[in-house]
Design a protein around this motif. Structure first.
Motif, PDB file in Angstrom:
ATOM      1  N   PHE A  17       0.832  -1.208   0.000  1.00 45.72           N
ATOM      2  CA  PHE A  17       0.000   0.000   0.000  1.00 45.72           C
ATOM      3  C   PHE A  17       0.867   1.258   0.000  1.00 45.72           C
ATOM      4  O   PHE A  17       0.592   2.210  -0.743  1.00 45.72           O
ATOM      5  CB  PHE A  17      -0.923   0.013   1.221  1.00 45.72           C
ATOM      6  N   VAL A  18       1.898   1.275   0.830  1.00 47.06           N
ATOM      7  CA  VAL A  18       2.789   2.442   0.891  1.00 47.06           C
ATOM      8  C   VAL A  18       3.429   2.692  -0.473  1.00 47.06           C
ATOM      9  O   VAL A  18       3.484   3.833  -0.955  1.00 47.06           O
ATOM     10  CB  VAL A  18       3.882   2.238   1.967  1.00 47.06           C
ATOM     11  N   ILE A  19       3.893   1.632  -1.102  1.00 42.39           N
ATOM     12  CA  ILE A  19       4.533   1.752  -2.419  1.00 42.39           C
ATOM     13  C   ILE A  19       3.541   2.277  -3.458  1.00 42.39           C
ATOM     14  O   ILE A  19       3.864   3.162  -4.258  1.00 42.39           O
ATOM     15  CB  ILE A  19       5.109   0.389  -2.860  1.00 42.39           C
ATOM     16  N   LEU A  20       2.343   1.749  -3.434  1.00 42.13           N
ATOM     17  CA  LEU A  20       1.323   2.174  -4.394  1.00 42.13           C
ATOM     18  C   LEU A  20       0.947   3.641  -4.174  1.00 42.13           C
ATOM     19  O   LEU A  20       0.806   4.415  -5.133  1.00 42.13           O
ATOM     20  CB  LEU A  20       0.094   1.278  -4.254  1.00 42.13           C
ATOM     21  N   LEU A  21       0.805   4.023  -2.916  1.00 36.50           N
ATOM     22  CA  LEU A  21       0.457   5.409  -2.586  1.00 36.50           C
ATOM     23  C   LEU A  21       1.538   6.379  -3.059  1.00 36.50           C
ATOM     24  O   LEU A  21       1.245   7.373  -3.745  1.00 36.50           O
ATOM     25  CB  LEU A  21       0.274   5.541  -1.071  1.00 36.50           C
ATOM     26  N   LEU A  22       2.782   6.105  -2.701  1.00 39.15           N
ATOM     27  CA  LEU A  22       3.877   7.004  -3.062  1.00 39.15           C
ATOM     28  C   LEU A  22       4.136   7.001  -4.567  1.00 39.15           C
ATOM     29  O   LEU A  22       4.500   8.027  -5.147  1.00 39.15           O
ATOM     30  CB  LEU A  22       5.144   6.616  -2.296  1.00 39.15           C
TER      31      LEU A  22
ATOM     32  N   ILE B 125       6.023   6.154  13.798  1.00 44.49           N
ATOM     33  CA  ILE B 125       6.849   5.269  12.970  1.00 44.49           C
ATOM     34  C   ILE B 125       6.325   5.252  11.538  1.00 44.49           C
ATOM     35  O   ILE B 125       7.084   5.405  10.573  1.00 44.49           O
ATOM     36  CB  ILE B 125       6.866   3.841  13.555  1.00 44.49           C
ATOM     37  N   MET B 126       5.019   5.079  11.402  1.00 47.07           N
ATOM     38  CA  MET B 126       4.430   5.056  10.062  1.00 47.07           C
ATOM     39  C   MET B 126       4.522   6.421   9.389  1.00 47.07           C
ATOM     40  O   MET B 126       4.694   6.512   8.168  1.00 47.07           O
ATOM     41  CB  MET B 126       2.974   4.595  10.139  1.00 47.07           C
ATOM     42  N   ALA B 127       4.430   7.477  10.173  1.00 44.53           N
ATOM     43  CA  ALA B 127       4.574   8.826   9.614  1.00 44.53           C
ATOM     44  C   ALA B 127       5.947   8.988   8.976  1.00 44.53           C
ATOM     45  O   ALA B 127       6.086   9.576   7.891  1.00 44.53           O
ATOM     46  CB  ALA B 127       4.367   9.868  10.708  1.00 44.53           C
ATOM     47  N   GLU B 128       6.951   8.452   9.638  1.00 47.50           N
ATOM     48  CA  GLU B 128       8.321   8.546   9.114  1.00 47.50           C
ATOM     49  C   GLU B 128       8.462   7.748   7.818  1.00 47.50           C
ATOM     50  O   GLU B 128       9.149   8.177   6.883  1.00 47.50           O
ATOM     51  CB  GLU B 128       9.306   8.033  10.162  1.00 47.50           C
ATOM     52  N   ILE B 129       7.816   6.614   7.745  1.00 49.99           N
ATOM     53  CA  ILE B 129       7.886   5.791   6.533  1.00 49.99           C
ATOM     54  C   ILE B 129       7.144   6.457   5.376  1.00 49.99           C
ATOM     55  O   ILE B 129       7.607   6.442   4.233  1.00 49.99           O
ATOM     56  CB  ILE B 129       7.310   4.385   6.814  1.00 49.99           C
ATOM     57  N   PHE B 130       6.016   7.074   5.664  1.00 49.58           N
ATOM     58  CA  PHE B 130       5.244   7.741   4.614  1.00 49.58           C
ATOM     59  C   PHE B 130       5.980   8.966   4.060  1.00 49.58           C
ATOM     60  O   PHE B 130       5.794   9.327   2.901  1.00 49.58           O
ATOM     61  CB  PHE B 130       3.877   8.177   5.155  1.00 49.58           C
ATOM     62  N   ALA B 131       6.800   9.603   4.888  1.00 49.88           N
ATOM     63  CA  ALA B 131       7.488  10.835   4.476  1.00 49.88           C
ATOM     64  C   ALA B 131       8.702  10.486   3.611  1.00 49.88           C
ATOM     65  O   ALA B 131       9.849  10.565   4.046  1.00 49.88           O
ATOM     66  CB  ALA B 131       7.908  11.633   5.705  1.00 49.88           C
ATOM     67  N   TYR B 132       8.440  10.135   2.388  1.00 50.44           N
ATOM     68  CA  TYR B 132       9.484   9.669   1.466  1.00 50.44           C
ATOM     69  C   TYR B 132      10.432  10.790   1.052  1.00 50.44           C
ATOM     70  O   TYR B 132      11.620  10.572   0.868  1.00 50.44           O
ATOM     71  CB  TYR B 132       8.798   9.065   0.239  1.00 50.44           C
TER      72      TYR B 132
ATOM     73  N   GLU C 199       5.036  16.458   2.270  1.00 54.03           N
ATOM     74  CA  GLU C 199       5.511  15.746   3.461  1.00 54.03           C
ATOM     75  C   GLU C 199       4.569  15.881   4.663  1.00 54.03           C
ATOM     76  O   GLU C 199       4.239  14.863   5.304  1.00 54.03           O
ATOM     77  CB  GLU C 199       6.917  16.217   3.843  1.00 54.03           C
ATOM     78  N   PRO C 200       4.099  17.086   5.017  1.00 56.44           N
ATOM     79  CA  PRO C 200       3.208  17.183   6.187  1.00 56.44           C
ATOM     80  C   PRO C 200       1.934  16.352   6.043  1.00 56.44           C
ATOM     81  O   PRO C 200       1.489  15.707   7.001  1.00 56.44           O
ATOM     82  CB  PRO C 200       2.890  18.687   6.257  1.00 56.44           C
ATOM     83  N   THR C 201       1.356  16.356   4.845  1.00 53.61           N
ATOM     84  CA  THR C 201       0.133  15.580   4.614  1.00 53.61           C
ATOM     85  C   THR C 201       0.413  14.087   4.712  1.00 53.61           C
ATOM     86  O   THR C 201      -0.349  13.336   5.331  1.00 53.61           O
ATOM     87  CB  THR C 201      -0.461  15.921   3.230  1.00 53.61           C
TER      88      THR C 201
ATOM     89  N   MET D 225      -9.714   7.020  13.475  1.00 54.12           N
ATOM     90  CA  MET D 225      -8.379   6.965  12.874  1.00 54.12           C
ATOM     91  C   MET D 225      -8.458   6.955  11.346  1.00 54.12           C
ATOM     92  O   MET D 225      -7.712   7.660  10.662  1.00 54.12           O
ATOM     93  CB  MET D 225      -7.623   5.719  13.357  1.00 54.12           C
ATOM     94  N   MET D 226      -9.387   6.164  10.808  1.00 54.19           N
ATOM     95  CA  MET D 226      -9.491   6.077   9.353  1.00 54.19           C
ATOM     96  C   MET D 226     -10.114   7.333   8.754  1.00 54.19           C
ATOM     97  O   MET D 226      -9.794   7.707   7.619  1.00 54.19           O
ATOM     98  CB  MET D 226     -10.296   4.840   8.950  1.00 54.19           C
ATOM     99  N   ALA D 227     -10.972   8.002   9.506  1.00 46.78           N
ATOM    100  CA  ALA D 227     -11.532   9.271   9.017  1.00 46.78           C
ATOM    101  C   ALA D 227     -10.421  10.295   8.815  1.00 46.78           C
ATOM    102  O   ALA D 227     -10.375  11.001   7.795  1.00 46.78           O
ATOM    103  CB  ALA D 227     -12.576   9.797  10.002  1.00 46.78           C
ATOM    104  N   GLU D 228      -9.506  10.363   9.779  1.00 47.01           N
ATOM    105  CA  GLU D 228      -8.381  11.293   9.659  1.00 47.01           C
ATOM    106  C   GLU D 228      -7.420  10.854   8.553  1.00 47.01           C
ATOM    107  O   GLU D 228      -6.885  11.688   7.810  1.00 47.01           O
ATOM    108  CB  GLU D 228      -7.632  11.386  10.993  1.00 47.01           C
ATOM    109  N   THR D 229      -7.197   9.550   8.449  1.00 45.16           N
ATOM    110  CA  THR D 229      -6.326   9.027   7.391  1.00 45.16           C
ATOM    111  C   THR D 229      -6.870   9.399   6.016  1.00 45.16           C
ATOM    112  O   THR D 229      -6.139   9.895   5.149  1.00 45.16           O
ATOM    113  CB  THR D 229      -6.214   7.490   7.497  1.00 45.16           C
ATOM    114  N   CYS D 230      -8.154   9.163   5.824  1.00 45.30           N
ATOM    115  CA  CYS D 230      -8.775   9.435   4.522  1.00 45.30           C
ATOM    116  C   CYS D 230      -8.853  10.933   4.238  1.00 45.30           C
ATOM    117  O   CYS D 230      -8.726  11.358   3.081  1.00 45.30           O
ATOM    118  CB  CYS D 230     -10.169   8.810   4.468  1.00 45.30           C
ATOM    119  N   ARG D 231      -9.046  11.721   5.284  1.00 40.70           N
ATOM    120  CA  ARG D 231      -9.068  13.179   5.106  1.00 40.70           C
ATOM    121  C   ARG D 231      -7.736  13.663   4.514  1.00 40.70           C
ATOM    122  O   ARG D 231      -7.702  14.479   3.596  1.00 40.70           O
ATOM    123  CB  ARG D 231      -9.326  13.865   6.445  1.00 40.70           C
ATOM    124  N   GLU D 232      -6.644  13.140   5.048  1.00 42.93           N
ATOM    125  CA  GLU D 232      -5.321  13.530   4.544  1.00 42.93           C
ATOM    126  C   GLU D 232      -5.087  12.978   3.139  1.00 42.93           C
ATOM    127  O   GLU D 232      -4.514  13.655   2.282  1.00 42.93           O
ATOM    128  CB  GLU D 232      -4.228  13.043   5.497  1.00 42.93           C
ATOM    129  N   PHE D 233      -5.536  11.753   2.909  1.00 39.77           N
ATOM    130  CA  PHE D 233      -5.368  11.152   1.581  1.00 39.77           C
ATOM    131  C   PHE D 233      -6.042  12.002   0.508  1.00 39.77           C
ATOM    132  O   PHE D 233      -5.478  12.220  -0.575  1.00 39.77           O
ATOM    133  CB  PHE D 233      -5.952   9.737   1.566  1.00 39.77           C
TER     134      PHE D 233
END
Length: 281
Positions: free
Chosen positions: A49-54, A165-172, A178-180, A233-241
Motif C-alpha cells: 500500500f505504501v509503495i502504491l500510494l507514493l 513510525i508510520m509517519a516517518e515511513i510515509f514521508a518519502y 511531506e506534512p500531509t 483513525m481512518m476518518a483522519e487518514t482518509c481526510r489527509e489522503f
C-alpha cells in the motif's frame, strides 16, 4: 508487517486487482533480489500500500516485466517496480527485523529469534542507506517497547508512538506533500496498532503478554468502542489522503482505505460474536 491494510477483493475491478498484484509481485521480486529468500518472506500488504500510494503521488519511472515464482510456477506474473519499490523493500526488512526482536524479547519465540538472526545483516544494509530516517524509527520503537514493558494503559499514547513510525515511513521526501503524508501515516499507524491489539487481545491475555485492551475486552460494548476508535483513525487518514493530488491508482487506494482495512475487523468481531452466542446457548 501486520497485514491489515489490504484490498477488499470482491469490490475491486479486475484491471485494478491486476495492477495492485503487479506492485505486490514487484515488491516480492525486489525483496528477493536485494535480500534473498529470507528477505522475500517479509513481503506484506501494508508495504505494498505504501509503495502504491507514493508511486501514485510521485509517479516515478516504473519498469514493467513478467516473472515466475514458486507460488505461480506455470503462468508468468506481471511485475511493476520503481525507486519507491526499493525504498519499500528496505523499510520492510528493517521493520520485520525489529518485530522479530520484539517477539523474542516479549514472548521468547525461538522462530522469531532465528529469523531475526537471518535478517540481521540485511537490516544493517537498509539502516545504512536510510540512516536519518531509521534513527527516528529506532527511537520510536525503543519508546514503544518501554511503554509496553511498563504496562502503559494510555491507548492514545501507545498507538501514537507507532503512528510516528508510520509517519516517518510515509514521508518519502522533504517536499510540499511531506506534512500531509506524515499525518496520513500517523493516523494509519494508530489504526494498525489498535487493530493489532484488538486482534491479539485474547491470546495476549492467555499468555500474559502486554495488550492495552487487556482489562477492557470482556466489558460489554468493547467491540463497538474499538470500532469507533478505528473509525476516527481512518476518518483522519482518509481526510489527509484526499488532500493529495492522486489520479493514478486512486480507485485501488480508495478500495483499501474505505473498505479493505475493515475486512479483518469484521472477520474478528463476527467470530467473537458467534463464539459468545454459542456460550450463551
Amino acid at each position: 508487517m501486520f497485514g491489515y491494510v489490504v484490498l477488499n477483493k470482491p469490490e475491486i475491478k479486475f484491471k485494478d486487482f491486476d495492477m495492485y498484484r503487479s506492485f505486490y509481485c514487484g515488491l516480492c521480486r525486489e525483496l528477493r533480489e536485494r535480500y534473498g529468500i529470507s528477505g522475500q518472506i517479509t513481503l506484506s500488504y501494508d508495504m505494498t500500500f505504501v509503495i502504491l500510494l507514493l508511486s501514485a503521488l510521485y509517479e516515478p519511472p516504473t519498469r514493467k516485466g513478467t516473472t515466475r515464482c514458486i507460488v505461480h510456477p506455470v503462468r508468468k506474473q506481471t511485475v511493476r517496480k520503481n525507486a519507491i519499490t526499493e525504498y519499500g523493500a528496505d523499510m520492510n526488512i528493517f521493520l520485520t527485523y525489529y518485530k522479530c526482536k520484539d517477539d523474542w524479547n516479549d514472548e521468547k519465540k525461538i522462530l522469531s529469534l532465528a529469523y531475526g538472526k537471518l535478517l540481521e545483516s540485511k537490516e544493517k544494509k537498509s539502516e545504512q542507506q536510510w540512516k536519518k530516517k531509521i534513527d527516528v524509527i529506532i527511537s520510536c520503537l525503543n519508546e514503544l517497547s518501554e511503554m509496553e514493558q511498563e504496562g502503559e494503559t494510555d491507548i492514545d499514547r501507545v498507538s501514537g508512538c507507532f503512528g510516528r513510525i508510520m509517519a516517518e515511513i510515509f514521508a518519502y521526501r522533504e517536499d510540499v506533500w511531506e506534512p500531509t503524508l506524515r499525518r496520513m501515516g500517523f493516523y494509519l499507524g494508530k489504526f494498525i496498532y489498535l487493530m493489532d491489539a484488538y486482534d491479539d487481545v485474547e491470546d495476549d491475555v492467555k499468555k500474559g503478554n502486554y495488550n492495552p485492551f487487556a482489562k477492557d475486552y470482556i466489558i460489554k460494548g468493547f467491540d463497538d468502542r474499538i470500532k469507533n476508535m478505528l473509525l476516527l483513525m481512518m476518518a483522519e487518514t482518509c481526510r489527509e489522503f484526499e488532500k493529495l493530488p492522486i489520479i493514478k491508482y486512486a480507485d485501488i487506494l480508495r478500495n483499501i482505505l474505505y473498505s479493505g482495512v475493515w475486512c479483518r475487523f469484521e472477520s474478528i468481531s463476527r467470530k467473537r460474536r458467534e463464539e459468545r452466542e454459542k456460550e450463551d446457548v
